[in-house]
Motif scaffolding. Structure first.
Motif, mmCIF file in Angstrom:
data_model
loop_
_atom_site.group_PDB
_atom_site.id
_atom_site.type_symbol
_atom_site.label_atom_id
_atom_site.label_comp_id
_atom_site.label_asym_id
_atom_site.label_seq_id
_atom_site.Cartn_x
_atom_site.Cartn_y
_atom_site.Cartn_z
ATOM 1 N N ILE A 1 0.850 -1.198 0.000
ATOM 2 C CA ILE A 1 0.000 0.000 0.000
ATOM 3 C C ILE A 1 0.880 1.241 0.000
ATOM 4 N N ASN A 2 0.692 2.077 -1.006
ATOM 5 C CA ASN A 2 1.418 3.342 -1.093
ATOM 6 C C ASN A 2 0.560 4.411 -0.425
ATOM 7 N N ARG A 3 1.020 4.922 0.699
ATOM 8 C CA ARG A 3 0.202 5.834 1.494
ATOM 9 C C ARG A 3 -0.147 7.113 0.742
ATOM 10 N N ASP A 4 0.774 7.609 -0.062
ATOM 11 C CA ASP A 4 0.500 8.842 -0.809
ATOM 12 C C ASP A 4 -0.624 8.624 -1.827
ATOM 13 N N VAL A 5 -0.591 7.471 -2.486
ATOM 14 C CA VAL A 5 -1.638 7.153 -3.463
ATOM 15 C C VAL A 5 -2.986 7.015 -2.766
ATOM 16 N N VAL A 6 -3.000 6.310 -1.641
ATOM 17 C CA VAL A 6 -4.248 6.139 -0.883
ATOM 18 C C VAL A 6 -4.804 7.499 -0.456
ATOM 19 N N SER A 7 -3.931 8.378 0.010
ATOM 20 C CA SER A 7 -4.366 9.705 0.454
ATOM 21 C C SER A 7 -5.011 10.481 -0.687
ATOM 22 N N ARG A 8 -4.429 10.371 -1.877
ATOM 23 C CA ARG A 8 -4.992 11.096 -3.011
ATOM 24 C C ARG A 8 -6.362 10.537 -3.410
ATOM 25 N N ILE A 9 -6.493 9.198 -3.358
ATOM 26 C CA ILE A 9 -7.773 8.582 -3.704
ATOM 27 C C ILE A 9 -8.859 8.995 -2.715
ATOM 28 N N VAL A 10 -8.537 8.988 -1.420
ATOM 29 C CA VAL A 10 -9.565 9.335 -0.437
ATOM 30 C C VAL A 10 -9.945 10.812 -0.532
ATOM 31 N N GLN A 11 -9.027 11.647 -0.965
ATOM 32 C CA GLN A 11 -9.378 13.060 -1.198
ATOM 33 C C GLN A 11 -10.416 13.166 -2.304
ATOM 34 N N VAL B 1 -18.315 12.974 -1.653
ATOM 35 C CA VAL B 1 -19.156 12.853 -0.463
ATOM 36 C C VAL B 1 -19.673 14.231 -0.050
ATOM 37 N N SER B 2 -18.824 15.244 -0.182
ATOM 38 C CA SER B 2 -19.224 16.609 0.186
ATOM 39 C C SER B 2 -20.335 17.147 -0.714
ATOM 40 N N LEU B 3 -20.525 16.514 -1.875
ATOM 41 C CA LEU B 3 -21.599 16.913 -2.791
ATOM 42 C C LEU B 3 -22.928 16.253 -2.430
ATOM 43 N N GLY B 4 -22.889 15.366 -1.431
ATOM 44 C CA GLY B 4 -24.103 14.653 -1.038
ATOM 45 C C GLY B 4 -24.256 13.301 -1.709
ATOM 46 N N VAL B 5 -23.203 12.828 -2.385
ATOM 47 C CA VAL B 5 -23.242 11.530 -3.045
ATOM 48 C C VAL B 5 -22.981 10.427 -2.020
ATOM 49 N N MET C 1 -9.400 -1.735 5.549
ATOM 50 C CA MET C 1 -9.060 -1.077 6.821
ATOM 51 C C MET C 1 -8.129 0.111 6.583
ATOM 52 N N ALA C 2 -7.165 -0.055 5.673
ATOM 53 C CA ALA C 2 -6.242 1.041 5.363
ATOM 54 C C ALA C 2 -6.995 2.207 4.728
ATOM 55 N N LEU C 3 -7.942 1.887 3.845
ATOM 56 C CA LEU C 3 -8.733 2.920 3.175
ATOM 57 C C LEU C 3 -9.608 3.673 4.175
ATOM 58 N N ALA C 4 -10.246 2.936 5.086
ATOM 59 C CA ALA C 4 -11.106 3.559 6.102
ATOM 60 C C ALA C 4 -10.300 4.466 7.016
ATOM 61 N N ASP C 5 -9.103 4.020 7.382
ATOM 62 C CA ASP C 5 -8.247 4.830 8.248
ATOM 63 C C ASP C 5 -7.836 6.124 7.546
ATOM 64 N N ALA C 6 -7.494 6.027 6.260
ATOM 65 C CA ALA C 6 -7.107 7.219 5.505
ATOM 66 C C ALA C 6 -8.282 8.184 5.365
ATOM 67 N N MET C 7 -9.489 7.654 5.230
ATOM 68 C CA MET C 7 -10.667 8.522 5.116
ATOM 69 C C MET C 7 -10.905 9.299 6.403
ATOM 70 N N HIS D 1 -8.767 10.543 8.261
ATOM 71 C CA HIS D 1 -7.837 11.680 8.310
ATOM 72 C C HIS D 1 -8.268 12.848 7.422
ATOM 73 N N VAL D 2 -9.242 12.609 6.528
ATOM 74 C CA VAL D 2 -9.752 13.722 5.709
ATOM 75 C C VAL D 2 -11.188 14.075 6.113
ATOM 76 N N GLY D 3 -11.610 13.589 7.278
ATOM 77 C CA GLY D 3 -12.916 13.961 7.802
ATOM 78 C C GLY D 3 -14.082 13.178 7.257
ATOM 79 N N VAL D 4 -13.811 12.043 6.604
ATOM 80 C CA VAL D 4 -14.879 11.201 6.081
ATOM 81 C C VAL D 4 -15.063 10.003 7.001
ATOM 82 N N VAL D 5 -16.288 9.767 7.431
ATOM 83 C CA VAL D 5 -16.583 8.613 8.283
ATOM 84 C C VAL D 5 -16.822 7.405 7.389
#
Length: 238
Positions: free
Chosen positions: A26-36, A42-46, A86-92, A94-98
């Motif tokens: 798992i490349n943490r930088d790539v995961v961070s970009r995907i979750v952004q 999600v912020s659009l209500g999707v 689990m890695a994806l959920a943890d990264a989310m 950190h960007v305020g997504v539950v």
């Protein structure tokens, strides 16, 4: 602001999408970009459900799995998807997504079991639901899990995030004249033998009249453009 074209989506991420340029893992930088990207829609209500593959982790075990019983290897792959989820959920987080992880295999000490009604309630509450462990059965791919979960939760579309920006008339790496389909019907995709999803997943989407959009997760802002209905990737439709 223009409203999103889709209110509930199922995003299919391959495990390889989390690797970046690494050989496996798992490349943490790539995961961070995907979750952004996910956080933005999600912020659009999707409402977003995610099915994640495990190829990035399983690739590191390929030598050990060589010659192994297929069912055993498939169960190992399912466990790899749980780690990715689990890695994806943890990264989310950190960007305020539950996010909530639900697994088709019972491992309640680590993640929740898959319960359709609870998953839908989470989506309605604005949480991202990450579906792990595929369908919970060997011999079925995570593509099939994406089609199944998409149908079960009432998703309006399955978004297959890949390394290429859609479906082409030929391999664009080998044929510079290849052009991208903007949209194509299920019947035409079958006739042209286009490898959109595996055959079981493709048939399930077709039978459930569940459209598929193939796009590149590595193109900045692509996920948002897809949910806004812009000309991004290739739409496979009835």
């Amino acid at each position: 602001m223009t409203a999103p074209a889709y209110r509930r989506i199922l995003l299919k991420l391959s495990g390889e999408a989390l690797m970046g340029d690494d050989a496996f893992g798992i490349n943490r930088d790539v995961v961070s970009r995907i979750v952004q990207e996910v956080a933005e829609v999600v912020s659009l209500g999707v409402e977003v459900g995610v099915v994640i593959g495990g190829g990035n982790i399983f690739r590191g075990m390929a030598g050990a799995a060589s010659g192994m019983d297929r069912a055993t290897a498939d169960y190992m792959g399912m466990l790899a998807t749980v780690m990715n989820a689990m890695a994806l959920a943890d990264a989310m987080k950190h960007v305020g997504v539950v996010a909530r992880v639900q697994s088709a295999l019972n491992m309640e000490a680590v993640v929740e079991p898959y319960i359709r009604g609870k998953a839908i309630r989470y989506l309605e509450d604005g949480k991202v639901v990450i579906f792990a462990a595929g369908t919970g059965n060997p011999f079925f791919t995570t593509d099939t899990a994406a089609a199944l979960r998409g149908a079960e939760i009432g998703a309006e579309i399955v978004l297959k995030a890949t390394k290429v920006d859609g479906i082409y008339t030929a391999d664009p790496k080998k044929d510079p004249s290849a052009t991208r389909y903007g949209k194509i019907s299920f019947d035409e995709a079958i006739a042209r033998n286009l490898q959109v999803l595996d055959a079981t997943a493709f048939a399930l989407c077709r039978d459930q009249k569940l459209p598929i959009k193939v796009f590149s997760i590595f193109a900045t802002g692509a996920l948002k453009r897809v949910v806004m209905g812009e000309d991004e990737g290739t739409l496979v439709h009835i």
